[in-house]
Design an enzyme around this catalytic site. Structure first.
Site, mmCIF file in Angstrom:
data_model
loop_
_atom_site.group_PDB
_atom_site.id
_atom_site.type_symbol
_atom_site.label_atom_id
_atom_site.label_comp_id
_atom_site.label_asym_id
_atom_site.label_seq_id
_atom_site.Cartn_x
_atom_site.Cartn_y
_atom_site.Cartn_z
ATOM 1 N N GLU A 43 -0.492 1.145 -11.698
ATOM 2 C CA GLU A 43 -0.701 0.421 -10.813
ATOM 3 C C GLU A 43 -1.221 -0.166 -10.745
ATOM 4 O O GLU A 43 -1.835 -1.598 -10.688
ATOM 5 C CB GLU A 43 -0.899 1.265 -9.027
ATOM 6 C CG GLU A 43 0.283 1.937 -8.945
ATOM 7 C CD GLU A 43 1.960 1.223 -8.472
ATOM 8 O OE1 GLU A 43 1.598 -0.224 -8.034
ATOM 9 O OE2 GLU A 43 2.926 0.906 -8.072
ATOM 10 N N TYR A 126 -3.706 0.156 -0.488
ATOM 11 C CA TYR A 126 -2.165 -0.516 -1.657
ATOM 12 C C TYR A 126 -2.085 0.438 -2.236
ATOM 13 O O TYR A 126 -0.627 1.932 -2.050
ATOM 14 C CB TYR A 126 -2.305 -1.540 -2.088
ATOM 15 C CG TYR A 126 -0.493 -2.021 -3.297
ATOM 16 C CD1 TYR A 126 0.637 -1.926 -2.657
ATOM 17 C CD2 TYR A 126 -1.364 -1.463 -4.629
ATOM 18 C CE1 TYR A 126 1.587 -1.780 -3.097
ATOM 19 C CE2 TYR A 126 -0.009 -1.752 -5.230
ATOM 20 C CZ TYR A 126 1.351 -1.373 -5.038
ATOM 21 O OH TYR A 126 2.777 -1.259 -6.244
ATOM 22 N N ASP A 144 2.050 -4.211 -0.909
ATOM 23 C CA ASP A 144 1.589 -5.211 -1.273
ATOM 24 C C ASP A 144 2.144 -6.755 -1.232
ATOM 25 O O ASP A 144 2.400 -6.819 -0.496
ATOM 26 C CB ASP A 144 1.589 -5.114 -3.287
ATOM 27 C CG ASP A 144 3.408 -5.412 -3.418
ATOM 28 O OD1 ASP A 144 4.580 -5.469 -2.378
ATOM 29 O OD2 ASP A 144 3.293 -5.446 -4.588
#
Ligand code: SF4
Length: 363
Positions: A43, A126, A144
């Protein structure tokens, strides 16, 4: 046009997206694991990077640092070196800082709860939601750019996504739409769908499982969604780099905190308010101080690079190749002398990397 408060136009999108994902979702290396450390690593890499480029970096970093302890014990230089070329280097510094905190505060057990994840450096709403939902099954919507675009289009919402009010409203809507039974699958489905079907330009509406209900498609506003309100001011900067060589050695300096490229190495730099030429640069106070005791100084070549675009800055860079009879005391005070053929051992910005590549090809 709809406002998010107009609930009558909302319908659940999770079933169609989860079904689409089961059939069409991409097989990516970090999707084959539930290890929160590896999911977090992916991520962070993918925050500002496309999947194709990010995959190679993920594999390299995961191979070198298979667990959080190995990453925590790496030097910042090594992490930056492996990160080189990805840009947004604060991510790499935070990566190592977060790993060290996981070892110090959680005994090396990578957290899976949103609230714990959120306390780590470089982990925002996020990323915390993505890791908590995928690795921990926590019902948190990960919002996102892909998720924002999909929601703004499916519900034809004209609320700007980049204002505080817009961010709050979209976060609420995303949470309402979440499949609480399968939050990780749902979050990955929305992101994948936004990245491959409901793309920023030329979305594949003909193949879209939501096309029958998509309000923006019906209204002909797909190209205008999502709406952005705030304008980002881009600042121009003019960097004049001095690639100084003397007796097979050159000079580098590590960039400090509070500016772009923190922790990366670069040649002596003179920043000016605009474009200039070498003759003018020779009159600069820094230049005269550095080269007064350097003996004969010759300009060997000048490389003007195309403008280098960062998120909020445009860097106009010129590299001057200079030969000096010797390194003066002032140059050695401010810079680190290194063997000219060892530049590859130092983490540098993409801009300097482009210059060095050009040099190899004979600018
Ligand atoms: S119909 Fe088009 S705009 Fe609407 S969700 Fe599908 S791909 Fe996106």
């Amino acid at each position: 046009m709809n406002r998010i408060s107009d609930d009558s136009s909302l319908f659940p999108i999770a079933p169609a997206l989860v079904e689409w994902y089961a059939l069409r979702g991409r097989d990516l290396p970090w999707r084959r694991t539930r290890d929160p450390y590896l999911i977090w690593l992916s991520e962070i890499i993918l925050q500002q990077t496309r999947v194709r480029q990010g995959t190679a970096y993920f594999e390299r970093l995961a191979a070198r640092f298979p667990d959080v302890t190995s990453l925590a014990s790496a030097t910042e230089d090594e992490v930056l070196r492996l990160w080189q070329g990805l840009g947004y280097y604060s991510r790499a510094r935070n990566l190592r800082a977060a790993a060290r905190e996981v070892v110090a505060r959680f005994g090396g057990r990578f957290p899976v709860r949103y609230d714990e994840l959120r306390t780590l450096p470089g982990v925002g709403d996020y990323t915390a939601a993505a890791v908590a939902s995928i690795a921990g099954g926590e019902p948190r919507a990960a919002v996102d750019g892909n998720a924002l675009r999909v929601l703004a289009r499916v519900f034809d919402l004209d609320l700007p996504v980049d204002t505080a009010a817009g961010r709050r409203a979209f976060a609420e809507l995303a949470q309402q739409q979440l499949d609480a039974e399968r939050p990780g699958v749902y979050n990955q489905a929305v992101m994948d769908f936004g990245a491959t079907v409901c793309t920023p330009r030329q979305p594949a509406c003909a193949e879209c499982p939501l096309s029958g209900r998509c309000l923006a498609l019906g209204a002909g506003t797909v190209g205008q969604r999502p709406v952005k309100g705030g304008r980002t001011k881009v600042r121009d900067r003019w960097f004049h780099y001095l690639h100084v060589c003397s007796n097979e050695r050159t000079l580098l300096r590590r960039r400090g905190a509070g500016d772009i490229w923190q922790g990366l190495y670069e040649f002596p730099l003179i920043e000016r308010e605009g474009a200039t030429d070498y003759a003018d640069l020779c009159g600069d106070a820094c230049f005269t101080e550095w080269f007064a005791g350097a003996g004969t100084v010759r300009l060997l070549g000048t490389s003007v690079l195309p403008p280098h675009q960062l998120s909020h800055q445009t860097i106009h860079a010129v590299f001057y190749r200079i030969e000096a009879e010797r390194f003066s005391a002032e140059l050695l005070r401010d810079f680190l002398p290194v063997a000219a053929d060892s530049l590859g051992d130092y983490a540098v910005s993409r801009l300097t990397e482009r210059y060095l590549l050009g040099l190899q090809k004979g600018w």
